[in-house]
Design a protein around this motif. Structure first.
Motif, PDB file in Angstrom:
ATOM      1  N   ALA A  52       1.399   9.124 -10.807  1.00 42.08           N
ATOM      2  CA  ALA A  52       0.498   8.781 -11.910  1.00 42.08           C
ATOM      3  C   ALA A  52       1.315   8.621 -13.180  1.00 42.08           C
ATOM      4  O   ALA A  52       2.231   9.384 -13.457  1.00 42.08           O
ATOM      5  CB  ALA A  52      -0.556   9.859 -12.083  1.00 42.08           C
ATOM      6  N   ARG A  53       0.998   7.614 -13.952  1.00 39.68           N
ATOM      7  CA  ARG A  53       1.734   7.313 -15.180  1.00 39.68           C
ATOM      8  C   ARG A  53       1.230   8.164 -16.343  1.00 39.68           C
ATOM      9  O   ARG A  53       0.054   8.446 -16.458  1.00 39.68           O
ATOM     10  CB  ARG A  53       1.567   5.847 -15.549  1.00 39.68           C
TER      11      ARG A  53
ATOM     12  N   ASP B 265      10.715   4.068  -9.374  1.00 41.81           N
ATOM     13  CA  ASP B 265       9.741   4.250  -8.305  1.00 41.81           C
ATOM     14  C   ASP B 265      10.176   3.466  -7.064  1.00 41.81           C
ATOM     15  O   ASP B 265      10.966   2.516  -7.156  1.00 41.81           O
ATOM     16  CB  ASP B 265       8.364   3.760  -8.759  1.00 41.81           C
ATOM     17  N   LEU B 266       9.653   3.869  -5.938  1.00 40.65           N
ATOM     18  CA  LEU B 266       9.938   3.137  -4.707  1.00 40.65           C
ATOM     19  C   LEU B 266       9.386   1.724  -4.823  1.00 40.65           C
ATOM     20  O   LEU B 266       8.314   1.506  -5.378  1.00 40.65           O
ATOM     21  CB  LEU B 266       9.307   3.843  -3.509  1.00 40.65           C
ATOM     22  N   THR B 267      10.126   0.768  -4.297  1.00 39.94           N
ATOM     23  CA  THR B 267       9.723  -0.629  -4.330  1.00 39.94           C
ATOM     24  C   THR B 267       9.512  -1.122  -2.910  1.00 39.94           C
ATOM     25  O   THR B 267       9.880  -0.445  -1.942  1.00 39.94           O
ATOM     26  CB  THR B 267      10.801  -1.482  -5.009  1.00 39.94           C
TER      27      THR B 267
ATOM     28  N   ALA C 195       0.832  -1.207   0.000  1.00 36.72           N
ATOM     29  CA  ALA C 195       0.000   0.000   0.000  1.00 36.72           C
ATOM     30  C   ALA C 195       0.868   1.258   0.000  1.00 36.72           C
ATOM     31  O   ALA C 195       0.545   2.238  -0.677  1.00 36.72           O
ATOM     32  CB  ALA C 195      -0.939  -0.001   1.207  1.00 36.72           C
ATOM     33  N   LEU C 196       1.981   1.240   0.744  1.00 37.55           N
ATOM     34  CA  LEU C 196       2.899   2.383   0.726  1.00 37.55           C
ATOM     35  C   LEU C 196       3.509   2.569  -0.653  1.00 37.55           C
ATOM     36  O   LEU C 196       3.666   3.696  -1.132  1.00 37.55           O
ATOM     37  CB  LEU C 196       4.002   2.203   1.769  1.00 37.55           C
ATOM     38  N   VAL C 197       3.863   1.470  -1.313  1.00 38.97           N
ATOM     39  CA  VAL C 197       4.419   1.546  -2.670  1.00 38.97           C
ATOM     40  C   VAL C 197       3.387   2.134  -3.624  1.00 38.97           C
ATOM     41  O   VAL C 197       3.690   3.014  -4.429  1.00 38.97           O
ATOM     42  CB  VAL C 197       4.885   0.156  -3.154  1.00 38.97           C
ATOM     43  N   ALA C 198       2.153   1.655  -3.540  1.00 43.67           N
ATOM     44  CA  ALA C 198       1.097   2.157  -4.424  1.00 43.67           C
ATOM     45  C   ALA C 198       0.833   3.636  -4.173  1.00 43.67           C
ATOM     46  O   ALA C 198       0.590   4.398  -5.113  1.00 43.67           O
ATOM     47  CB  ALA C 198      -0.180   1.352  -4.227  1.00 43.67           C
ATOM     48  N   ASP C 199       0.904   4.058  -2.922  1.00 46.80           N
ATOM     49  CA  ASP C 199       0.671   5.461  -2.591  1.00 46.80           C
ATOM     50  C   ASP C 199       1.821   6.343  -3.068  1.00 46.80           C
ATOM     51  O   ASP C 199       1.607   7.486  -3.458  1.00 46.80           O
ATOM     52  CB  ASP C 199       0.486   5.605  -1.082  1.00 46.80           C
ATOM     53  N   ALA C 200       3.037   5.815  -3.063  1.00 42.25           N
ATOM     54  CA  ALA C 200       4.208   6.604  -3.449  1.00 42.25           C
ATOM     55  C   ALA C 200       4.425   6.631  -4.959  1.00 42.25           C
ATOM     56  O   ALA C 200       5.203   7.438  -5.455  1.00 42.25           O
ATOM     57  CB  ALA C 200       5.456   6.048  -2.775  1.00 42.25           C
ATOM     58  N   THR C 201       3.750   5.759  -5.706  1.00 47.70           N
ATOM     59  CA  THR C 201       3.934   5.687  -7.151  1.00 47.70           C
ATOM     60  C   THR C 201       3.190   6.839  -7.821  1.00 47.70           C
ATOM     61  O   THR C 201       1.990   6.994  -7.624  1.00 47.70           O
ATOM     62  CB  THR C 201       3.410   4.350  -7.695  1.00 47.70           C
TER      63      THR C 201
END
Length: 125
Positions: A56-57, A72-74, A48-54
């Motif tokens: 927008a593409r 991106d952060l992994t 969830a932290l990774v998804a929040d830190a990614t």
């Protein structure tokens, strides 16, 4: 069905490597169930932290090959950063974040080089 299995296998590998899903020595089902539940909860939190830190593409499919931004952060990177924050590091927070940024820039450079090589020689890439 086979494609779904691959995704599940990758998830289990990530859980084993990042949150210790396979690091248990228990005798009873209840203890095993608690360990597995906490490990999967930790992985879900990191994901969830990774998804929040990614960010927008954009609509550009070749963005990683041309971008000079760090990757991106992994999950492993966030786990490392959280571990360093929870265990007081020898270095300052500024140095820790600088190291993370440097590492992600280095990984982005490696990714660009890999993509260029694959585009230049599609037969062996």
């Amino acid at each position: 069905m086979a494609g779904t299995r691959w995704c599940i296998e990758e998830c289990f590998q990530a859980a084993k490597g990042q949150v210790g899903l396979d690091h248990h020595q228990v005798r009873h089902w209840t203890a095993w169930h608690r360990h597995i539940t906490l490990a999967m909860l930790a992985l879900a939190f990191l994901a969830a932290l990774v998804a929040d830190a990614t960010p927008a593409r954009t609509a550009q499919p070749n963005r990683p090959a041309r971008s000079t931004d760090p990757i991106d952060l992994t999950v492993p990177e966030i786990r490392h950063l959280l571990g360093a924050l929870l265990n007081p590091p020898n270095a300052s927070l500024r140095r820790l974040l600088h190291w993370s940024n440097w590492r992600r820039h280095h990984q982005a450079t490696a990714r660009r080089s890999h993509y260029r090589r694959r585009i230049a020689d599609p037969v062996t890439g």
